[in-house]
Design a protein around this motif. Structure first.
Motif, PDB file in Angstrom:
ATOM      1  N   GLU A   1      40.269  37.746  38.456  1.00 27.29           N
ATOM      2  CA  GLU A   1      40.350  36.632  39.085  1.00 27.29           C
ATOM      3  C   GLU A   1      40.887  36.649  40.600  1.00 27.29           C
ATOM      4  OE1 GLU A   1      40.830  32.941  40.328  1.00 27.29           O
ATOM      5  OE2 GLU A   1      40.605  33.183  38.231  1.00 27.29           O
ATOM      6  N   GLN A   2      40.012  35.747  41.418  1.00 27.15           N
ATOM      7  CA  GLN A   2      40.190  35.923  42.948  1.00 27.15           C
ATOM      8  C   GLN A   2      41.103  35.076  43.520  1.00 27.15           C
ATOM      9  OE1 GLN A   2      36.731  34.588  45.061  1.00 27.15           O
ATOM     10  NE2 GLN A   2      36.372  32.854  43.494  1.00 27.15           N
ATOM     11  N   LYS A   3      41.855  34.338  42.515  1.00 26.59           N
ATOM     12  CA  LYS A   3      42.986  33.198  43.323  1.00 26.59           C
ATOM     13  C   LYS A   3      44.512  33.972  42.819  1.00 26.59           C
ATOM     14  CE  LYS A   3      40.287  29.023  43.336  1.00 26.59           C
ATOM     15  NZ  LYS A   3      39.909  27.785  42.624  1.00 26.59           N
TER      16      LYS A   3
ATOM     17  N   ARG B   1      25.121  31.187  43.511  1.00 31.37           N
ATOM     18  CA  ARG B   1      26.417  31.574  43.556  1.00 31.37           C
ATOM     19  C   ARG B   1      26.991  31.347  42.006  1.00 31.37           C
ATOM     20  NH1 ARG B   1      29.329  28.662  48.670  1.00 31.37           N
ATOM     21  NH2 ARG B   1      28.008  29.481  50.318  1.00 31.37           N
TER      22      ARG B   1
ATOM     23  N   PHE C   1      35.469  37.260  33.665  1.00 27.79           N
ATOM     24  CA  PHE C   1      35.325  36.906  34.999  1.00 27.79           C
ATOM     25  C   PHE C   1      35.871  35.727  35.411  1.00 27.79           C
ATOM     26  CE2 PHE C   1      31.367  40.169  34.828  1.00 27.79           C
ATOM     27  CZ  PHE C   1      32.433  41.016  35.228  1.00 27.79           C
ATOM     28  N   GLY C   2      36.926  35.330  36.081  1.00 32.95           N
ATOM     29  CA  GLY C   2      37.571  34.141  36.365  1.00 32.95           C
ATOM     30  C   GLY C   2      38.662  33.835  35.209  1.00 32.95           C
TER      31      GLY C   2
ATOM     32  N   GLY D   1      40.171  40.046  42.356  1.00 30.66           N
ATOM     33  CA  GLY D   1      38.922  40.170  43.057  1.00 30.66           C
ATOM     34  C   GLY D   1      38.076  39.285  42.700  1.00 30.66           C
ATOM     35  N   ASN D   2      36.716  39.628  43.168  1.00 33.78           N
ATOM     36  CA  ASN D   2      35.564  38.830  42.904  1.00 33.78           C
ATOM     37  C   ASN D   2      34.554  39.433  42.198  1.00 33.78           C
ATOM     38  OD1 ASN D   2      33.012  37.276  43.930  1.00 33.78           O
ATOM     39  ND2 ASN D   2      34.510  36.088  45.152  1.00 33.78           N
ATOM     40  N   ALA D   3      33.812  38.404  41.376  1.00 36.96           N
ATOM     41  CA  ALA D   3      32.751  38.740  40.621  1.00 36.96           C
ATOM     42  C   ALA D   3      31.686  39.562  41.470  1.00 36.96           C
ATOM     43  CB  ALA D   3      32.335  37.879  39.592  1.00 36.96           C
ATOM     44  N   ASN D   4      31.573  39.119  42.677  1.00 41.20           N
ATOM     45  CA  ASN D   4      30.408  39.682  43.413  1.00 41.20           C
ATOM     46  C   ASN D   4      30.432  41.226  43.527  1.00 41.20           C
ATOM     47  OD1 ASN D   4      29.537  37.068  44.183  1.00 41.20           O
ATOM     48  ND2 ASN D   4      30.795  37.210  46.026  1.00 41.20           N
TER      49      ASN D   4
ATOM     50  N   TYR E   1      23.130  37.782  39.035  1.00 45.41           N
ATOM     51  CA  TYR E   1      24.374  38.361  38.387  1.00 45.41           C
ATOM     52  C   TYR E   1      24.059  38.610  37.078  1.00 45.41           C
ATOM     53  CZ  TYR E   1      27.772  35.997  41.664  1.00 45.41           C
ATOM     54  OH  TYR E   1      28.220  35.741  42.840  1.00 45.41           O
TER      55      TYR E   1
END
Length: 215
Positions: free
Chosen positions: A69-71, A128, A45-46, A95-98, A135
């Motif tokens: 990765e969200q960016k 967060r 994640f990331g 995408g986002n880990a959320n 999480y």
């Protein structure tokens, strides 16, 4: 410095259809079908620019890797690395880990990597942090029994927070805790580094690391 979004980047990411998963929700519970085998699945994640995850994928062909990765301006660089290496055992999610519970089913993942994630240093932003109880509860659902979380960070506050959160959680067992991972130079060969990590090592910063196993 904030990266400016470039409209062509997303198009480039998704043109690599053998690597980028445009609709990850459609593969929830079916990732092994997508990979075409029953190998264990490890998720980062990331993933950033992808040095860590693509190196692991090259070294371990009998493990499937998913990089989230969200960016998009960062993720495209990771995808390019995988394409250049002609890797067959890696997929990328923009995408986002959320939303991990939307992407992965119960007991589907063998390992989660959290490398140099945003520390969210202000106390009011603690929820967060990717090692907050909220999480950890989500990871508990998607991890297999004896699955694990591997965390590396240069941020002492995030590391202390993560140790506390994991120790308070009833279903994780902490082990392999290091307050200065590369004090032992042999670990430079043992552990794969991220781009951030290499920069921090040049600056002489200690790298904190832990593992936590789902029991």
């Amino acid at each position: 410095m904030r990266l400016r979004k470039k409209p062509w980047v997303k198009d480039e990411i998704f043109q690599y259809t053998s690597y980028s998963v445009k609709e990850p929700r459609e593969w929830k519970g079916k990732w092994r079908t997508l990979f075409g085998n029953d190998y264990p699945i490890h998720v980062e994640f990331g993933t950033g620019r992808g040095n860590f995850i693509t190196t692991l994928a090259k070294q371990n062909p009998e493990i499937n890797y998913i990089a989230l990765e969200q960016k998009q301006e960062v993720l495209v660089q990771a995808v390019r690395k995988a394409v250049a290496l002609e890797l067959k055992n890696i997929r990328f999610i923009l995408g986002n880990a959320n939303f991990v519970l939307d992407f992965f089913s119960d007991d589907e993942i063998a390992r989660i990597y959290l490398n140099f994630v945003d520390p969210w240093p202000k106390n009011r932003h603690a929820k967060r942090r990717l090692t907050h109880q909220n999480y950890l509860n989500m990871y508990q659902q998607i991890l297999q029994k004896n699955g694990s979380i591997h965390l590396k960070t240069d941020n002492e506050i995030l590391f202390e927070f993560s140790l506390n959160e994991l120790s308070l959680h009833p279903f994780y067992q902490l082990h392999d805790i290091s307050l200065n991972l590369y004090r032992n130079e042999e670990n430079l060969e043992k552990h794969v580094q991220t781009e951030y990590e290499l920069k921090f090592l040049e600056q002489g910063k200690p790298i904190y690391r832990l593992e936590a196993t789902l029991i």
